[in-house]
Every structure is written in C-alpha cells, then in structure tokens.
Design a protein around this motif. Structure first.
Motif, PDB file in Angstrom:
ATOM      1  N   THR A 174       0.841  -1.207   0.000  1.00  0.00           N
ATOM      2  CA  THR A 174       0.000   0.000   0.000  1.00  0.00           C
ATOM      3  C   THR A 174       0.873   1.252   0.000  1.00  0.00           C
ATOM      4  OG1 THR A 174      -0.176  -0.103   2.429  1.00  0.00           O
ATOM      5  CG2 THR A 174      -1.946  -1.116   1.161  1.00  0.00           C
ATOM      6  N   GLY A 175       2.119   1.118  -0.485  1.00  0.00           N
ATOM      7  CA  GLY A 175       3.094   2.194  -0.423  1.00  0.00           C
ATOM      8  C   GLY A 175       4.089   1.897   0.682  1.00  0.00           C
ATOM      9  N   GLN A 176       5.303   2.445   0.558  1.00  0.00           N
ATOM     10  CA  GLN A 176       6.316   2.152   1.573  1.00  0.00           C
ATOM     11  C   GLN A 176       6.067   2.909   2.867  1.00  0.00           C
ATOM     12  OE1 GLN A 176      10.345   3.383   0.752  1.00  0.00           O
ATOM     13  NE2 GLN A 176      11.093   2.533   2.687  1.00  0.00           N
ATOM     14  N   GLY A 430      -5.673  13.749   3.375  1.00  0.00           N
ATOM     15  CA  GLY A 430      -5.792  12.540   2.577  1.00  0.00           C
ATOM     16  C   GLY A 430      -4.761  11.522   3.018  1.00  0.00           C
ATOM     17  N   VAL A 431      -4.198  10.801   2.069  1.00  0.00           N
ATOM     18  CA  VAL A 431      -3.100   9.873   2.335  1.00  0.00           C
ATOM     19  C   VAL A 431      -1.866  10.425   1.645  1.00  0.00           C
ATOM     20  CG1 VAL A 431      -2.239   7.522   2.066  1.00  0.00           C
ATOM     21  CG2 VAL A 431      -4.664   7.907   2.478  1.00  0.00           C
ATOM     22  N   LYS A 432      -0.887  10.869   2.440  1.00  0.00           N
ATOM     23  CA  LYS A 432       0.323  11.497   1.912  1.00  0.00           C
ATOM     24  C   LYS A 432       1.465  10.495   1.955  1.00  0.00           C
ATOM     25  CE  LYS A 432       0.932  15.617   1.540  1.00  0.00           C
ATOM     26  NZ  LYS A 432       0.888  16.577   0.384  1.00  0.00           N
ATOM     27  N   PHE A 433       1.992  10.153   0.789  1.00  0.00           N
ATOM     28  CA  PHE A 433       3.175   9.316   0.748  1.00  0.00           C
ATOM     29  C   PHE A 433       4.393  10.173   1.089  1.00  0.00           C
ATOM     30  CE2 PHE A 433       0.211   7.020  -2.006  1.00  0.00           C
ATOM     31  CZ  PHE A 433       0.229   5.801  -1.364  1.00  0.00           C
ATOM     32  N   ILE A 434       5.182   9.686   2.023  1.00  0.00           N
ATOM     33  CA  ILE A 434       6.293  10.467   2.559  1.00  0.00           C
ATOM     34  C   ILE A 434       7.559   9.624   2.571  1.00  0.00           C
ATOM     35  CG2 ILE A 434       4.787  11.891   4.008  1.00  0.00           C
ATOM     36  CD1 ILE A 434       5.584  10.097   6.381  1.00  0.00           C
ATOM     37  N   ASP A 435       8.695  10.296   2.781  1.00  0.00           N
ATOM     38  CA  ASP A 435       9.938   9.566   3.007  1.00  0.00           C
ATOM     39  C   ASP A 435       9.839   8.870   4.361  1.00  0.00           C
ATOM     40  OD1 ASP A 435      11.065  10.441   0.627  1.00  0.00           O
ATOM     41  OD2 ASP A 435      11.933  12.234   1.567  1.00  0.00           O
TER      42      ASP A 435
END
Length: 453
Positions: A174-176, A430-435
């Motif tokens: 679902t993303g890292q 929302g859903v923020k993909f981050i480092d």
C-alpha cells in the motif's frame, strides 16, 4: 535398518513441515500469462460482471493535483446497476458475506448498491519484479507462521495454503511509507454517533524499501505504525507504536504506549490479539485492524478457495467524505456512501486452536485477488453464532500506483452498534506518501513527543 528408515522419513517430514517451498518454475510461468504478475486471474468472470484485468488504474483523473493526498473519485459519475435489500437478498445471497446478509436482515434501511466493477489495483514495477522472484523462492517456516527468502513483493502470488494467503495480506503493498489524519466514529444501538478518536498515523513498511535488493531475514521488521490521538479531549496526547517481524515466533510484536497522565512510555505487550482496541472505543480488537494483523499462531488457517463476491470497492466517496457524521447513520453506514462491486476473493477460514484463547472462535476472511487486501471478515463466538463483521473500503492511490485501504467498519450484532474509522475527509491531508521516518523517530523514547495535549 527399518528403524533408521523410519527415522530418516520422520526427519524429511519434519523438514518439509518446518520450511514449505513456494511453487515450481513451471507453475510460476502462469504469472504474466493466465495470471496477472501478482497472481490474480487475468480473465474476467463468465458473465463479465468482473472484467478482464488490463493493468489497473495508473492515470490520475482530471482534478487530481500532483503531490496531493486527496484523490478525486474517477468513477463519481457512475450510477448503481442495481440495489440489494432484505426483499431481494435471496437472489444474491451466494455472493454476500454472512455479515452483509445479517445487516440486510436486521435493518430495513440497509442497502447494497452494486456498481460496475473496475479492477483498478496496480503496482510499481519493482513490486511486480520482486513478486515474480518470490514465486519460486519464498518458504514458510514455523508451520506457516514465519517466512524466509522474501524479496520486496507479494510473497505467494500462487498460494497453496490459508497461511500463504494471509501472509500476502499482511505483506500487501500500500506504499512504503505514508501519513494521514482520520476520524473514528462509534454509533450505539440507539443510533447516537460519537467521536471515538481522531488520530494522526504514520505507517511504514520497511519490507517495501525499493533500495532493498536482497532477501529479508527473519529478524527484519516488515511493518510499523505510530499513532498520536488528538481528540476527544480525554484521549488527546495518547500515543502508541507497534512493529511486526518477518518471523513473529522468534521476534514477537513490540509495542509501546504513552499516556499523558502517567507522563511515561511503557512497553505494551497487550497491544495485540483480542485486546479491545481503544481507537474504536472497544468496538473491535487490536487484531481486527485492517481485517487482520499480527501473528497467526492462535488459529488454524484453511484455504477454502476463490469465490465471486460483492464487496466494498473503489470507495472514494466514503473515505473522503467531508462530514463523518453524515456517513455514520443509525445501525449502519449510510448506503449512499458505499460502492459495492463484483470481485473475486480468496476465502480463508480460521479456527481457534484448542490450546489457545480468543474472543472469536472462528473467522472467515475474504482477500481480494487483485490487491491481496482483506476486504471483509465474519467473526463467530464460541457458540458458533455470528458475533461481528468487518469491512475494508479500498480506494487505490493511482498516482503511485498502489492499492490503499484506509476506511474500515466493525459491526457488533450482540450490541447493535458499530464503528467506522479511517474517515479522512474532514482534514485536508488525505493519504500522503512520505519519506520513511528516521530510525530515531521509531524509538520508544521518541513516542512521548508524538502525543499532543
């Protein structure tokens, strides 16, 4: 001589039980041919209510802002094909979970709106490449409770056992690493909706680090989460951290909790299994989150097979609803917010082991073939009665691409109440993909700083 032969046979059997290999190279050739690269059937259903898989949704719709965690609904203009209620339920009963049928029987206002099906789930290339490697390299250990030989992909694209399907769910992509803020609402039997918690959550899957080229080790962390509660006032400032390992039998879940009143971080071994989850005000257990999480050692998991079902899917409208209380209507989620579609799911039955304890004596899990996300579960008590049912509301992150499953609901048929959590729309996040956060941010010492009072 005979005793030596028996002893050798016993050793071979023990070795086979300890480490069960994945499929042969010949069988793995199905991936990318009759099967998708991650193991779903490429062809649609006979009646075409489930379409062929053509690669999933990878192009953001008009209105999406690059880098935003808010994702417009690409199917917003579509209308339901038909609706199911208590009067016509018998016609569709075989495609409904036990929990769905019970909701329809108990509540006249419950309705299942069935929309055109879209096989929208898609994956980055590195996840697909590693899944193809996993098909012939991954083994289960500890009688299916641990893994070895996994690359950063779906471990068992051609599963043979219930444990393998559940491992695919536990190691779903679902993303890292991502961050979000959400509401969790409890609705009691009288129909009164109250805020259980507002949470800020970081989710991290070190397992899916794209820089990781080798195979995982049994002491590797595959998943970790950190939650800080900001509301209601009595919960504000609480925080918890938990992490799970590739071999939970040798490295069990590690969890810590920070309580502002005590002003200290403490080890929290009970944040697992059937301990009531305060994030849902006790409406679910800790291992109910995302349908199932944590170690599998308390149950025997039986793979029943694959089935065409009607399940919540592509539920952008629900997850991003601006008003969480408009969603949280008496008895059940407002039907206008839930999109149901026909999809194939793997069905796994979990039966409590004789020497283990849990409030659920039996659980039936429904795992989507395209995403490996568990999308529904039926939970039974020791009498064999349907106790609870849960659902996950998927809404893919098409820009990455990645399946996503933030929204969840838990329905208790003994109390008549339910919880819905993972509602994101009240916050512009929302859903923020981050480092990924630094290693220090995942330490117990850093947890106290996560709480906000």
């Amino acid at each position: 001589m005979k005793s030596r032969t028996l002893w050798a046979g016993a050793l071979i059997a023990l070795a086979a039980q300890a480490a069960i290999a994945a499929v042969s190279a010949e069988e793995a050739k199905k991936l990318g041919a009759t099967l998708t690269p991650t193991g779903a059937e490429r062809a649609g259903s006979a009646d075409k209510s489930i379409p062929d898989y053509t690669g999933g949704l990878t192009t953001p719709p008009a209105g999406y802002e690059k880098g935003s965690g808010i994702r417009p609904d690409p199917y917003a203009s579509e209308k339901p094909l038909f609706a199911i209620n208590a009067q016509n339920m018998a016609q569709y009963e075989a495609k409904l979970t036990a929990g769905t049928r019970e909701l329809l029987k108990k509540y006249p206002t419950m309705r299942v709106d069935v929309y055109p099906s879209h096989r929208s789930m898609a994956f980055p290339k590195y996840v697909i490449d590693n899944t193809l490697k996993n098909a012939t390299s991954v083994k289960t250990t500890e009688d299916g409770l641990g893994l070895e030989g996994t690359y950063a992909g779906i471990p068992f694209p051609i599963p043979k056992t219930g444990n393998e399907v559940m491992w695919n769910h536990l190691l779903r992509f679902t993303g890292q690493s991502y961050y979000t803020q959400y509401d969790s609402i409890n609705v009691d039997s009288s129909g009164k909706a109250v805020l259980a918690t507002t949470g800020q959550i970081h989710m991290d899957y070190p397992y899916y680090d794209p820089k990781r080229s080798g195979q995982s080790a049994e002491n590797d962390v595959y998943f970790r989460t950190k939650i800080a509660y900001t509301a209601p006032a009595r919960r504000a400032g609480e925080a918890l951290l938990a992490q799970d390992y590739i071999n939970p039998m040798k490295n069990g879940r590690r969890a810590w909790q920070y309580l502002p009143g005590q002003r200290r971080v403490k080890l929290a071994p009970d944040i697992a299994y059937d301990t009531p989850n305060p994030g849902t005000a006790g409406a679910s257990t800790y291992d109910d989150a995302w349908i199932f999480n944590g170690a599998m050692d308390r149950y025997d998991f039986k793979l029943v097979g694959k089935k065409e079902m009607l399940v919540p899917y592509n539920t952008f409208k629900l997850v991003y609803a601006k008003d969480p209380y408009a969603v949280s209507t008496p008895s059940h989620i407002h039907p206008d917010y839930v999109r149901w579609e026909a999809h194939r799911v793997w069905v796994v039955e979990a039966t409590l082991k004789a020497d283990k304890r849990h409030i659920y004596a039996k659980r039936t899990f429904y795992v989507d073939e395209d995403s490996w996300v568990a999308v529904a579960s039926d939970m039974y008590d020791a009498r064999g009665q349907l106790y609870r049912a849960s659902f996950v509301y998927t809404n893919p992150s098409y820009e990455l691409p990645a399946p996503a499953a933030m929204g969840q609901s838990f329905h208790d048929f003994t109390t008549g109440g339910y919880n819905v959590m993972g509602l994101l729309g009240a916050y512009n996040v929302g859903v923020k993909f981050i480092d990924p956060l630094s290693a220090n941010a995942w330490s117990a010492d850093a947890l106290a700083g996560s709480g906000v009072r």
